[in-house]
Design an enzyme around this catalytic site. Sequence first.
Site, PDB file in Angstrom:
ATOM      1  N   GLU A 253       0.826  -1.202   0.000  1.00 39.49           N
ATOM      2  CA  GLU A 253       0.000   0.000   0.000  1.00 39.49           C
ATOM      3  C   GLU A 253       0.868   1.263   0.000  1.00 39.49           C
ATOM      4  OE1 GLU A 253      -4.131  -0.920   2.111  1.00 39.49           O
ATOM      5  OE2 GLU A 253      -2.449  -1.535   3.371  1.00 39.49           O
TER       6      GLU A 253
ATOM      7  N   GLU B  76      -4.495  -9.286   3.466  1.00 37.04           N
ATOM      8  CA  GLU B  76      -5.201  -8.942   4.710  1.00 37.04           C
ATOM      9  C   GLU B  76      -6.433  -9.800   4.957  1.00 37.04           C
ATOM     10  OE1 GLU B  76      -2.830  -5.223   3.748  1.00 37.04           O
ATOM     11  OE2 GLU B  76      -3.894  -6.797   2.638  1.00 37.04           O
TER      12      GLU B  76
END
Length: 280
Positions: free
Chosen positions: A125, A146
């Site tokens: 990210e 995730e």
Amino acid sequence: MPQPSDLSAPETLANGRVRYQSGGGVALFTLTCPPANGYSFEMMRDLDEAILRARFDREVEVIIVCGEGEKFFCAGADISMLERAEPNFKYYFCLHANETLLRFEHTPKLVIAALGGHCVGGGLEIALACDLRVARKGSGKCGLPEVALGVLPGTGGTQRMARMLPRSKAIELMASGERFDFDRAEALGLVDRQIEAQSEEEFLAAVFEYAGQFMNPAHSSASVGHIKRAVQGGADLPLEQGLALERELQAKLFSGPDAKEGLAAFMGKRAPHFEGGTAW
């Protein structure tokens, strides 16, 4: 051409999670949190300070972000910290991370992620918030896993990946939690290029050489910064509004020294020599 040897001595920022160096037109941010450079609120505060420092430094033309060591760029958020934290902290932790990574996109200086090791979860990210991603070939894997923790990529992953890939492919990669090597990342368009290097030092030197093509005097770093602003600020706007932003940025460049030098060099059939000076 900038070289790592041009850099100042490393300065560890206030929270001890990022080292800052500058020189030769480059600011280098090194993520520093052994063993995997996992990010925390403290690291995001240091990144926030680093991007603001580089933004205000008129000598800095390009920013490079790397991870300490040869195994990891960043393995994502510090899971033990998240497991202990209460929900209110987790919410504001995500909010601050969003704000910090938006600074990467809003700063009119090119930001390059140098991926010299695994780049997963929040590490990817961070990389997706950079303008360009250069990886050391064979050094690691990337992905947004995730879902295995019962959560989603919460530091911009769902939004940035879906803007870089077809939506169905972005959903597939995140919903499966797949980890993949840099060859596949390059094929997908998540990595812009790979570099063969025998060591992290060799890799960083190659990234500096790559960064040099976007800098004065051969290329106008002001033009590069305005191209970035036009794309980052305008790509998701309706076309008419994006064109209006493009015109305003072009007008700023036309009024500055780099455009005068570039046009004069073209008419004189010589190579331009840009020195910058256009207000950001």
